[in-house]
Structures are given as C-alpha cells and as structure tokens.
Design an enzyme around this catalytic site. Structure first.
Site, PDB file in Angstrom:
ATOM      1  N   GLU A   1       8.295   1.683  10.678  1.00  7.43           N
ATOM      2  CA  GLU A   1       7.002   2.341  10.453  1.00  7.43           C
ATOM      3  C   GLU A   1       6.193   1.424  10.207  1.00  7.43           C
ATOM      4  O   GLU A   1       5.946   0.628   9.396  1.00  7.43           O
ATOM      5  CB  GLU A   1       7.145   3.266   9.437  1.00  7.43           C
ATOM      6  CG  GLU A   1       5.939   4.326   9.030  1.00  7.43           C
ATOM      7  CD  GLU A   1       4.881   3.918   8.427  1.00  7.43           C
ATOM      8  OE1 GLU A   1       3.864   3.694   9.290  1.00  7.43           O
ATOM      9  OE2 GLU A   1       4.715   3.722   7.347  1.00  7.43           O
TER      10      GLU A   1
ATOM     11  N   GLU B   1      10.456   9.349   9.116  1.00 14.06           N
ATOM     12  CA  GLU B   1      10.650   9.296   7.689  1.00 14.06           C
ATOM     13  C   GLU B   1      10.174  10.788   7.204  1.00 14.06           C
ATOM     14  O   GLU B   1       9.224  11.413   7.796  1.00 14.06           O
ATOM     15  CB  GLU B   1       9.977   8.226   6.902  1.00 14.06           C
ATOM     16  CG  GLU B   1      10.476   6.917   7.264  1.00 14.06           C
ATOM     17  CD  GLU B   1      10.068   5.696   6.450  1.00 14.06           C
ATOM     18  OE1 GLU B   1       8.539   5.889   6.080  1.00 14.06           O
ATOM     19  OE2 GLU B   1      10.895   4.734   6.046  1.00 14.06           O
TER      20      GLU B   1
ATOM     21  N   ASN C   1       0.746  -1.185   0.026  1.00 14.47           N
ATOM     22  CA  ASN C   1       0.036   0.160   0.123  1.00 14.47           C
ATOM     23  C   ASN C   1       0.876   1.190  -0.139  1.00 14.47           C
ATOM     24  O   ASN C   1       1.873   1.328   0.662  1.00 14.47           O
ATOM     25  CB  ASN C   1      -1.011   0.044   1.222  1.00 14.47           C
ATOM     26  CG  ASN C   1      -0.221   0.169   2.503  1.00 14.47           C
ATOM     27  OD1 ASN C   1       0.673  -0.522   2.770  1.00 14.47           O
ATOM     28  ND2 ASN C   1      -0.685   1.318   3.330  1.00 14.47           N
TER      29      ASN C   1
ATOM     30  N   CYS D   1      -2.186   2.878   7.112  1.00 11.35           N
ATOM     31  CA  CYS D   1      -1.517   2.574   8.288  1.00 11.35           C
ATOM     32  C   CYS D   1      -2.035   3.846   9.293  1.00 11.35           C
ATOM     33  O   CYS D   1      -1.998   3.536  10.607  1.00 11.35           O
ATOM     34  CB  CYS D   1      -0.046   2.699   8.328  1.00 11.35           C
ATOM     35  SG  CYS D   1       0.746   3.884   7.459  1.00 11.35           S
TER      36      CYS D   1
END
Length: 492
Positions: free
Chosen positions: A253, A461, A155, A287
C-alpha cells in the site's frame, strides 16, 4: 534535569533493549526538540522475534485456539484500544505532529477494525467440492499463512496497523510488526495492549530500527511467509527484491497523487471542503491526499475564492490544542522538499494564491498553500510532497478531465464532485484508482477495501476479502470407495 521517556522493543512477550544496545532519539515536530528515546532492533532481535513467532504457531496455546476464542481476544484488544485512545493519540501527536483531535478519534475508531475481524474470525470457512468423481470426498480448508511481517509508516499508525494485524490475528497468524523509526512511540506503547489483551507470547512482537539492522533482515528472512507493507514506492521496490528468495506473499500500500475532479454543476461549498480535506487534512500527510485538483474551467476562479476564504480561517498551531486545524509536519525534510518543489513550480508558470512558505518560529510548520497550475507537468502536480499544498488546474471537457486524472503512475485515491448522478457513475468507472469518493473525500471503514493500482501498490486492506489474504487454501481428497487405489500409473 528531567529524564526523557524511553521505549523498549516488545519481543516474545517481554520488553528489552536491542541486542546491540543502540538507541535513537525522536523529536517533537511542534518544537523541534528531542522528547523521547527508543531501543533499536539488531539482526539478532529480528531473529528472536521470528523464532518466537514460529514457536507460537506450533504452540497449542495459539495453534489449537478455536477461531471463536481468537475473536474474543480481538474484541478485548478493541476495548483496550478505545479505553486508551486518548493516551495513544497524545503519544502519536507528540511524536508525529498530527492533530490530537484526529489521532485520538482515529485511534478510538480503529477499535471497530479489530471488532470487524473479531466477528469474521469464526467465519473463515472451507467448502465441500461437488467433485466429478463419485468415489471421492473432497473439501477445502483455510489455514493461517504463517509468519507475517507487517511494516507500518509513521502516519496513520493505528489505522494502518489495524488493517494488517486485525485480519492476520483473526486468521491465526503470528505477526512481527515493524514500526517506523520516525515517530515509533505509539506503536511501542500499543504493544502493551497486545500483552494486556492476553495474546500468547510470540504471537505479536513489535520492533523498530533502521533499514540495515531491522527492516532488511525482516523482509529478507527466510521464515517470513507474508509481508504487508505500507510506505513509499522506492522502499517497496527493495521490499519486493528482499522477498525474492523466500517467495513471501507480499502486499503493498504505497503513495499517490490522487486527483479530485470538480465539475461545473458541483456544490462549490462541498467541493471546497473536499479539496481542503484532501489537501490540508492531516497537514497533507496522507497517502490519499487529493493533491491534483482538476477543476472545470468556468468555476475555477470562483472555487479558488471559496477555498481562499475558508483557508483564511485555518488555525496553524500546537497539535495538542483543540483549536488548531493544522499542525506541524513530522520532519523538517518535508518542509525542505515542499519549498524546493514550489520554487520549481513557480519557474514553470505556477501561481501561488496563498501560503507558499514555512511558518516562522520553532517546529516544522508549513502554511496551507494553494497553487494554480497551467500545465500538467508542473512540479507540484507530479511530486508527492506529503504536506499542505493544494494544486489546481482547469479542464474543459469530461473526457479531458478523465485523461488528466489518469495521467499518473499512481492510482490510490480519487474524488469526483458533481450533482449529476449519471456523470458520477460514468467518470468513477473510468478513473484508474483503487478508491473513488463521490461528493466526499478521505472517508474510511473496516468494511471497505483500501488499496491502489500501478505504483500505488497491489493487494487490498480492510473488507471481508482481506482476511483470506492471511490464509492458504488446503484441498483434501478422501477415497470413499472402500477399495484400494488402482493403477498407480494413471492419473485419476
């Protein structure tokens, strides 16, 4: 019979099949049918990619390239991504089921991530230290951390690749990018742009394959210096264990069950749109999905009515069709998980206001679903389903809302809807999450750090600091006294 497309591995600047000759099929979630095949990496392919990366780091073509020159390559890559955004978006949509409207626009936008890091490439600076010893000149410099294993899920592939590849290349690292074995086509096609941009062979390799033959050998490899992983917490635990022998610097992550808090003074239209964006956007396959809606009790009934009215106009359909709002889920396993979780929630007293079942016909389509819960233990408030399921539960006080929001092992995203600026500051400061959106949701930028707390991972990030995570600091001491070193048994 029409031959299906086939995608090869990109290792050391060349295209090849896997060492073992193994291939896998990938399905189109909109039809449930095989649409392409791809080569799978074996242990020998991972070794070959790592060896190429190590050689590239020592090759003057990359090692001695100036930081400004590295930036120019990234600018070129950004241009190529924009030029090919529609094609890459179509590949991602066909392979993952995400809406073309999102995959194409998001792919074009990630060009800005590469431009951002292109601009930072020649701003990676050291410092001269005001040392307390007058006969010493001491300075620091930042050097590339080395070989990076970048592991990306299916994704938001282009976005999650850019947040790793951009800073790594700007810093002068070499990268082995591991695409998910679920829907890997766009990443393998993206490798062509790496080649076209002019990066030296071995600087970036793109592989895919199963855990045993690809992911585990990559994360266990003794020559990997840095692991950047995006995925689920269970896999992340394996990644951390795999890195124990090499002590590779690791960032994670991971997933989440992000809360969206809506207070009674909120603009209901905006709050409803925020909840829809956080739960039905990308078919809930995000997420940062805001799948725990915490609603001030006096407005719960009214907000549900607004959401239901908007949801009635959601078009579930072909993700390649510009008129569709919600496409299929990437895998049938996600449908099964949602159905099971909803069944459990109903036994716990949850009320399904609309949706609640797969859409009949071909493909992995799930109807947008709204669940009203009476307890924070309700299964839909606890399980990350990765699908279009919104769960709402009422709260009575600000303190209760904060407590409910933080009652989770995750901590990636969060949202607050209120017109009270003091409350927005007060509540956002107390939410245990790496990201907080106020009166909006699911917004990203190359300038803004992205990452979570607790089981949502660690490290960040994007943003200016991320580039430093791909460097090591070296301190250099120069004796300027003109005299030989004195007593060797006494530390200066």
């Amino acid at each position: 019979m029409t031959q299906l497309p086939h995608f090869q591995l990109f290792i050391d600047g060349t295209w090849s099949e896997g060492h073992a000759g193994q291939t896998m099929m990938t399905q189109n979630p909109a039809t449930g049918e095989d649409w392409a095949s791809f080569a799978c990496a074996a242990l020998q392919d991972v070794d070959r990619a790592i060896t190429a990366a190590r050689r590239a780091l020592n090759d003057p073509a990359w090692r001695d390239m100036t930081q400004t020159q590295r930036g120019k390559l990234l600018y070129r890559l950004a241009d190529l991504i924009e030029e090919n955004a529609q094609e890459l978006g179509r590949l991602e949509t066909t392979d993952s089921g995400k809406l073309l409207a999102e995959t194409a626009s998001q792919t074009a936008y990630v060009g800005d991530y590469y431009r951002y890091y292109a601009g930072l490439a020649d701003k990676i600076e050291g410092a001269v230290l005001p040392i307390d010893k007058p006969d010493m000149h001491v300075f620091t410099r930042r050097e590339p951390i080395g070989i990076v294993a970048a592991i990306v899920p299916w994704n938001a592939q282009m976005f999650l690749t850019a947040t790793k590849l951009g800073p790594a290349l700007a810093a002068g690292c070499a990268v082995v990018l591991k695409a998910s074995e679920v829907a890997p086509a766009p990443m393998l096609a993206f490798a062509r742009l790496i080649e076209q941009a002019g990066f030296p062979a071995g600087v970036v390799s793109v592989v895919t394959g199963d855990a045993e033959n690809c992911a585990i050998p990559l994360t266990r490899h003794p020559d990997v210096d840095r692991i950047a992983f995006t995925g689920g917490p269970d896999t992340a635990r394996h990644v951390v264990r795999n890195s124990a022998e090499s002590f590779a610097v690791t960032s994670l992550e991971l997933g989440g069950k992000s809360p969206i808090l809506v207070f009674e003074d909120a603009d209901l239209e905006g709050a409803a749109n925020g909840l829809i964006a956080g739960n039905f956007g990308a078919s809930g396959q995000s997420c940062v999905a805001g799948s725990r809606g915490l609603i001030h009790r006096p407005i719960l009934e009214q907000l549900i009515a607004v959401i239901a009215e908007k949801a009635a106009n959601i078009v579930v359909g072909d993700p390649l069709d510009a008129g569709s709002h919600l496409g299929p889920l990437c895998t049938s396993a996600q449908i099964d998980k949602i159905v099971t979780t909803l069944a459990t929630a109903k036994t716990q007293g949850a009320k399904v206001h609309f949706g609640g079942a797969p859409v009949a016909g071909a493909g992995n389509y799930m109807a947008p679903t709204l669940v009203e819960c009476t307890s924070t233990d309700t299964e839909t408030l606890q399980v990350e389903m990765f699908g279009p399921v919104m769960s709402l539960i009422p709260f009575d006080t600000e303190e209760e809302a904060i407590s409910m929001a933080n009652d989770t092992p995750f901590g990636l995203g969060s949202g607050v809807f209120t017109q009270n600026l003091a409350r927005a500051h007060r509540v956002s400061a107390r939410l245990k999450a790496g990201i907080c959106w106020i009166n909006t949701y699911r917004a990203i930028s190359p300038i803004a750090p992205f990452g979570g707390y607790n089981q949502s991972g660690y490290g960040r990030e994007a943003g200016i600091d991320a580039i430093h995570d791909y460097t090591r600091t070296k301190t250099t001491w120069i004796n300027t006294s003109g005299s030989p070193m004195a007593n060797p048994f006494v530390m200066r």
